[in-house]
Scaffold this active site. Sequence first.
Site, mmCIF file in Angstrom:
data_model
loop_
_atom_site.group_PDB
_atom_site.id
_atom_site.type_symbol
_atom_site.label_atom_id
_atom_site.label_comp_id
_atom_site.label_asym_id
_atom_site.label_seq_id
_atom_site.Cartn_x
_atom_site.Cartn_y
_atom_site.Cartn_z
ATOM 1 N N THR A 130 -0.830 0.004 -5.501
ATOM 2 C CA THR A 130 -1.089 0.156 -4.060
ATOM 3 C C THR A 130 -1.961 1.375 -3.795
ATOM 4 O OG1 THR A 130 -0.010 0.728 -1.971
ATOM 5 C CG2 THR A 130 1.157 1.371 -3.958
ATOM 6 N N ASP A 131 -2.653 1.358 -2.657
ATOM 7 C CA ASP A 131 -3.460 2.543 -2.300
ATOM 8 C C ASP A 131 -2.570 3.741 -1.948
ATOM 9 O OD1 ASP A 131 -2.512 1.720 0.186
ATOM 10 O OD2 ASP A 131 -4.467 1.760 1.182
ATOM 11 N N GLU A 132 -1.271 3.470 -1.698
ATOM 12 C CA GLU A 132 -0.387 4.588 -1.325
ATOM 13 C C GLU A 132 -0.223 5.598 -2.456
ATOM 14 O OE1 GLU A 132 3.138 3.945 0.845
ATOM 15 O OE2 GLU A 132 2.307 2.304 2.014
ATOM 16 N N TYR A 172 8.833 5.382 -2.414
ATOM 17 C CA TYR A 172 8.151 4.118 -2.745
ATOM 18 C C TYR A 172 6.836 4.384 -3.473
ATOM 19 C CZ TYR A 172 4.856 0.270 -2.160
ATOM 20 O OH TYR A 172 3.887 -0.684 -2.393
ATOM 21 N N LYS A 182 5.621 3.613 -7.373
ATOM 22 C CA LYS A 182 4.467 2.764 -7.714
ATOM 23 C C LYS A 182 3.467 3.556 -8.560
ATOM 24 C CE LYS A 182 3.546 -0.909 -6.519
ATOM 25 N NZ LYS A 182 3.853 -2.252 -7.093
HETATM 26 P P1 NAD Z 1 7.731 -8.030 -0.826
HETATM 27 O O1 NAD Z 1 8.769 -6.990 -0.606
HETATM 28 O O2 NAD Z 1 7.428 -8.978 0.278
HETATM 29 O O3 NAD Z 1 8.144 -8.926 -2.098
HETATM 30 C C1 NAD Z 1 8.655 -8.374 -3.278
HETATM 31 C C2 NAD Z 1 9.240 -9.506 -4.130
HETATM 32 O O4 NAD Z 1 9.716 -8.942 -5.357
HETATM 33 C C3 NAD Z 1 10.430 -10.224 -3.472
HETATM 34 O O5 NAD Z 1 10.273 -11.613 -3.591
HETATM 35 C C4 NAD Z 1 11.624 -9.726 -4.272
HETATM 36 O O6 NAD Z 1 12.690 -10.662 -4.342
HETATM 37 C C5 NAD Z 1 11.003 -9.486 -5.647
HETATM 38 N N1 NAD Z 1 11.742 -8.509 -6.447
HETATM 39 C C6 NAD Z 1 12.176 -7.268 -6.065
HETATM 40 N N2 NAD Z 1 12.830 -6.675 -7.065
HETATM 41 C C7 NAD Z 1 12.806 -7.537 -8.126
HETATM 42 C C8 NAD Z 1 13.306 -7.482 -9.461
HETATM 43 N N3 NAD Z 1 13.972 -6.405 -9.907
HETATM 44 N N4 NAD Z 1 13.087 -8.527 -10.271
HETATM 45 C C9 NAD Z 1 12.424 -9.624 -9.829
HETATM 46 N N5 NAD Z 1 11.954 -9.746 -8.577
HETATM 47 C C10 NAD Z 1 12.136 -8.703 -7.731
HETATM 48 O O7 NAD Z 1 6.452 -7.259 -1.312
HETATM 49 P P2 NAD Z 1 4.898 -7.562 -1.000
HETATM 50 O O8 NAD Z 1 4.521 -6.916 0.266
HETATM 51 O O9 NAD Z 1 4.632 -8.993 -1.210
HETATM 52 O O10 NAD Z 1 4.214 -6.706 -2.180
HETATM 53 C C11 NAD Z 1 4.028 -7.288 -3.465
HETATM 54 C C12 NAD Z 1 3.430 -6.260 -4.397
HETATM 55 O O11 NAD Z 1 2.194 -5.813 -3.895
HETATM 56 C C13 NAD Z 1 4.294 -5.009 -4.564
HETATM 57 O O12 NAD Z 1 4.201 -4.601 -5.897
HETATM 58 C C14 NAD Z 1 3.656 -3.994 -3.639
HETATM 59 O O13 NAD Z 1 3.868 -2.687 -4.101
HETATM 60 C C15 NAD Z 1 2.194 -4.394 -3.745
HETATM 61 N N6 NAD Z 1 1.348 -4.113 -2.574
HETATM 62 C C16 NAD Z 1 1.732 -4.515 -1.325
HETATM 63 C C17 NAD Z 1 0.891 -4.300 -0.237
HETATM 64 C C18 NAD Z 1 1.266 -4.751 1.154
HETATM 65 O O14 NAD Z 1 0.561 -4.431 2.108
HETATM 66 N N7 NAD Z 1 2.314 -5.520 1.349
HETATM 67 C C19 NAD Z 1 -0.336 -3.647 -0.433
HETATM 68 C C20 NAD Z 1 -0.681 -3.223 -1.731
HETATM 69 C C21 NAD Z 1 0.161 -3.475 -2.796
HETATM 70 O O1 DAU Z 2 -1.061 0.524 1.843
HETATM 71 C C1 DAU Z 2 -0.358 -0.436 1.109
HETATM 72 C C2 DAU Z 2 1.103 -0.414 1.518
HETATM 73 O O2 DAU Z 2 1.169 -0.946 2.827
HETATM 74 C C3 DAU Z 2 1.987 -1.205 0.553
HETATM 75 O O3 DAU Z 2 1.967 -0.585 -0.697
HETATM 76 C C4 DAU Z 2 3.431 -1.276 1.085
HETATM 77 O O4 DAU Z 2 4.218 -2.103 0.243
HETATM 78 C C5 DAU Z 2 3.395 -1.867 2.482
HETATM 79 O O5 DAU Z 2 4.712 -1.884 3.033
HETATM 80 C C6 DAU Z 2 2.467 -1.055 3.390
HETATM 81 O O6 DAU Z 2 3.031 0.276 3.634
HETATM 82 P P1 DAU Z 2 3.024 0.945 5.080
HETATM 83 O O7 DAU Z 2 4.085 1.960 5.126
HETATM 84 O O8 DAU Z 2 1.649 1.360 5.478
HETATM 85 O O9 DAU Z 2 3.411 -0.363 5.971
HETATM 86 P P2 DAU Z 2 4.372 -0.551 7.224
HETATM 87 O O10 DAU Z 2 4.122 -1.928 7.751
HETATM 88 O O11 DAU Z 2 5.777 -0.173 6.929
HETATM 89 O O12 DAU Z 2 3.818 0.508 8.272
HETATM 90 C C7 DAU Z 2 2.454 0.467 8.692
HETATM 91 C C8 DAU Z 2 2.232 1.646 9.629
HETATM 92 O O13 DAU Z 2 2.980 1.417 10.834
HETATM 93 C C9 DAU Z 2 2.735 2.966 9.087
HETATM 94 O O14 DAU Z 2 1.861 4.000 9.521
HETATM 95 C C10 DAU Z 2 4.100 3.148 9.740
HETATM 96 C C11 DAU Z 2 3.932 2.459 11.073
HETATM 97 N N1 DAU Z 2 5.144 1.813 11.631
HETATM 98 C C12 DAU Z 2 5.816 0.945 10.821
HETATM 99 C C13 DAU Z 2 6.952 0.312 11.279
HETATM 100 C C14 DAU Z 2 7.729 -0.643 10.385
HETATM 101 C C15 DAU Z 2 5.525 2.063 12.936
HETATM 102 O O15 DAU Z 2 4.888 2.820 13.664
HETATM 103 N N2 DAU Z 2 6.652 1.421 13.400
HETATM 104 C C16 DAU Z 2 7.396 0.567 12.618
HETATM 105 O O16 DAU Z 2 8.434 0.046 13.095
#
Ligand code: NAD
Ligand code: DAU
Length: 334
Positions: free
Chosen positions: A125-127, A146, A150
């Site tokens: 992730t970019d985080e 988190y 990562k």
């Molecule tokens: P999500 O939370 O929606 O899904 C995670 C999945 O992993 C779920 O289906 C969960 O059941 C499974 N899981 C968790 N722990 C597990 C374990 N121990 N064994 C097997 N399965 C397990 O997450 P997402 O938003 O789809 O993100 C997917 C991946 O992409 C993550 O690695 C996250 O860090 C990365 N990512 C997410 C974003 C974003 O914006 N959502 C951006 C960049 C990278």
């Molecule tokens: O950048 C990639 C990441 O983006 C992924 O690695 C993470 O898995 C994914 O959850 C996401 O992280 P963020 O923390 O940026 O996403 P989130 O949707 O939780 O929050 C987005 C922004 O909105 C953040 O600045 C926090 C803010 N926020 C979030 C929630 C849930 C609020 O202001 N209110 C809220 O209730």
Amino acid sequence: MNVLVTGGCGFIGSNLVKYLRAQRPSWNLVNLDKLTYAGNLENLRALERDPCHLFVRGDIGNRELVDHLLRTHRIDAIAHLAAESHVDRSILGPEAFIQTNVLGTQVLLEAARHAKLSRFLMVSTDEVYGTGLFTETTPLAPSSPYSSSKAAADLVSLAYAHTFGLDVVVTRCSNNYGPYQFPEKLIPLMVANALNDRPLPVYGDGSNVRDWLHVEDHCAALTLALEKGERGQVYNIGGNSERRNLDLVKTILSALGKPESLIKFVADRPGHDQRYAIDASKAKRTLGWAPTHVFEAALAATVQWYVQHRPWWERIVSGEYQRYFDTQYAARLS
Ligand code: NAD
Ligand code: DAU
């Protein structure tokens, strides 16, 4: 190609599984997912009878199970997405994040090394960069449990490439949006609350900036990274669509015809990163990838998806979705 997708029942994973079935129909997919609170098998209802998609409920930290799957399904590559993914949950309880994101990843890497897999795609992730504008050489400075978990997984993966010659590729992507995102994340949470005329909790003053990428564009990038990525290389993936949280929330309210008075400013997230902005020019140059979705139109379509799929997120809010595996899916298999 036989690919083990981990976390294939989550938001990005389920979109990736469907994307690969459509775009790479000759690939066989084994989907290893623990079905934590974030895993939802209903996301893959359309593939229930698909002979090229096998769902296996299990933990990535279970080495015996992983070895068994790699061997019996002659896996060529792993696309590793399974993770604890929500920053707020990592602040409330970091342990599961270290367990799955760090130790679980190491189990997969070790299994992949011994099975001599030809590719290990680590979906990072970019985080990991902390706050600011990032290229692939920006030093890592994660701020939450988190993002630090990562970052650890990301670096251990690269170490397996350098030390053991494992064919690891790492992607670091910005915030995704689109269908099937768990309604704890900003966009689906705000849509659900607005539709229920409940307050929209904006952290701090809402000035934090995220770079939004449609999940299908991310899936396209992951597919190209699997196929064309170079061993030991990192690829930033981003949407070039930076928005302030407050502006994004206002756009959602306007799309739903709801008043801005629903916005409620609440206490800021501890350690809240101010801005994520990503330079994805390396992926464009070397993988031939470019996002195809235009943010305003794709956000409007995403908001409409949640309006039209209200039963999908209502079943999550009620907890009903977690009974789907036991009551319907498992029964159908027997
Ligand atoms: P999500 O939370 O929606 O899904 C995670 C999945 O992993 C779920 O289906 C969960 O059941 C499974 N899981 C968790 N722990 C597990 C374990 N121990 N064994 C097997 N399965 C397990 O997450 P997402 O938003 O789809 O993100 C997917 C991946 O992409 C993550 O690695 C996250 O860090 C990365 N990512 C997410 C974003 C974003 O914006 N959502 C951006 C960049 C990278
Ligand atoms: O950048 C990639 C990441 O983006 C992924 O690695 C993470 O898995 C994914 O959850 C996401 O992280 P963020 O923390 O940026 O996403 P989130 O949707 O939780 O929050 C987005 C922004 O909105 C953040 O600045 C926090 C803010 N926020 C979030 C929630 C849930 C609020 O202001 N209110 C809220 O209730």
